[in-house]
Design a protein around this motif. Sequence first.
Motif, PDB file in Angstrom:
ATOM      1  N   PHE A 203       6.906  -9.355  -9.847  1.00  0.00           N
ATOM      2  CA  PHE A 203       7.004 -10.035  -8.558  1.00  0.00           C
ATOM      3  C   PHE A 203       5.921  -9.500  -7.633  1.00  0.00           C
ATOM      4  N   SER A 204       5.223 -10.415  -6.963  1.00  0.00           N
ATOM      5  CA  SER A 204       4.212 -10.008  -5.986  1.00  0.00           C
ATOM      6  C   SER A 204       4.903  -9.520  -4.720  1.00  0.00           C
ATOM      7  N   ALA A 205       4.115  -8.921  -3.819  1.00  0.00           N
ATOM      8  CA  ALA A 205       4.680  -8.404  -2.562  1.00  0.00           C
ATOM      9  C   ALA A 205       5.377  -9.500  -1.750  1.00  0.00           C
ATOM     10  N   PRO A 206       4.756 -10.685  -1.569  1.00  0.00           N
ATOM     11  CA  PRO A 206       5.474 -11.727  -0.808  1.00  0.00           C
ATOM     12  C   PRO A 206       6.717 -12.234  -1.528  1.00  0.00           C
ATOM     13  N   GLU A 207       6.699 -12.262  -2.856  1.00  0.00           N
ATOM     14  CA  GLU A 207       7.896 -12.685  -3.587  1.00  0.00           C
ATOM     15  C   GLU A 207       9.026 -11.668  -3.423  1.00  0.00           C
ATOM     16  N   LEU A 208       8.676 -10.387  -3.385  1.00  0.00           N
ATOM     17  CA  LEU A 208       9.696  -9.360  -3.133  1.00  0.00           C
ATOM     18  C   LEU A 208      10.280  -9.517  -1.726  1.00  0.00           C
ATOM     19  N   GLU A 209       9.432  -9.902  -0.763  1.00  0.00           N
ATOM     20  CA  GLU A 209       9.928 -10.161   0.596  1.00  0.00           C
ATOM     21  C   GLU A 209      10.935 -11.307   0.587  1.00  0.00           C
ATOM     22  N   ILE A 210      10.637 -12.354  -0.161  1.00  0.00           N
ATOM     23  CA  ILE A 210      11.548 -13.501  -0.248  1.00  0.00           C
ATOM     24  C   ILE A 210      12.865 -13.070  -0.892  1.00  0.00           C
ATOM     25  N   ILE A 211      12.781 -12.296  -1.963  1.00  0.00           N
ATOM     26  CA  ILE A 211      13.992 -11.832  -2.651  1.00  0.00           C
ATOM     27  C   ILE A 211      14.852 -10.988  -1.718  1.00  0.00           C
TER      28      ILE A 211
END
Length: 323
Positions: A203-211
């Motif tokens: 997971f990229s940094a923005p995807e981790l933010e979404i999660i």
Amino acid sequence: VCYTFFMKLIISNSSRGAYRGVMEQLKTRLGESNIVIAPDRFTASVERGVISTLKLESSFGIDVMSFTRLANKLVGKDIKKCLTPEGSVMLIGKVIAERYKEFKYYGRVAMSEGFASELYAALTAIRNSGISTEMLSESMQKMSPALKAKTQDIITIYDGYLEALSGRHSDSSTRLYALAEYISTHPECVATTHFYCTDIYEFSAPELEIIARLSKHAMSLTIGLVSGYDNPNRRIYPDRVINKLKSVCGDRVQTERYDEPLSPPIDAVSRQLFSYGVADEPAENGGKITLRAAKDRHDECLALALDIVDKIQKGGRYKDVEV
């Protein structure tokens, strides 16, 4: 039905086990609103898999999409016009043309063909890792003079690119960060939906933010991942991703194992293919798998070629061999 906001991690010794664990969670919520997040290139195959695994005649109440499509669905027109990768490269080229005289290292090659494309790949990796220009500047203190000059040029381009994007355009990373922010400010957009992630192992940094936002505001969030456990091969498994997810979601994490029995040949591959211990610890696999250690790639290829020659000399055919 009353739900508590949380993230459930389904961990398994195989990707199929992780996928089946996620499907078991989804199966209990049919008739409610469900969104399955999968890699962009595989959403169609995942949707077919969901229908066949759950033995459904249709996928009403179940949407399969990527993080990018989720951003388009939830945020929609509130996201500035999104650039294609080619458009981002052109924008970076414009920034380079305006600022190349400031460069300390790349001045001679900055205007050459392909340079903007290379910088786009580098900047995308930096942004998806969550690294800011401030972090790059801080790290420069310990760099050699040449590396420091390179980094300063990248910071110059990075700043210029973000400035050029600001208020006018968005790119793939901007769109995902916008989705994370939108979920925080509009939690009702996910509050009645169950979310699932499958077949994603980084997971990229923005995807981790979404999660992190989904684990806080969605009705539930389920993610399936493979774990190495005590496997000699565990370094090749995404256990670091499991740790990242636990870190960003804090105490809202529940973990459930969903292992599946592996046949001896598959278990041999799972435990020893890259463990560098095959010479000392031969794997029991019923004669289906042969594992050898080689000191380098040349010896590895040589052993493979000798295996093929031996098979041919014993009456085999080249078309029986796949590499």
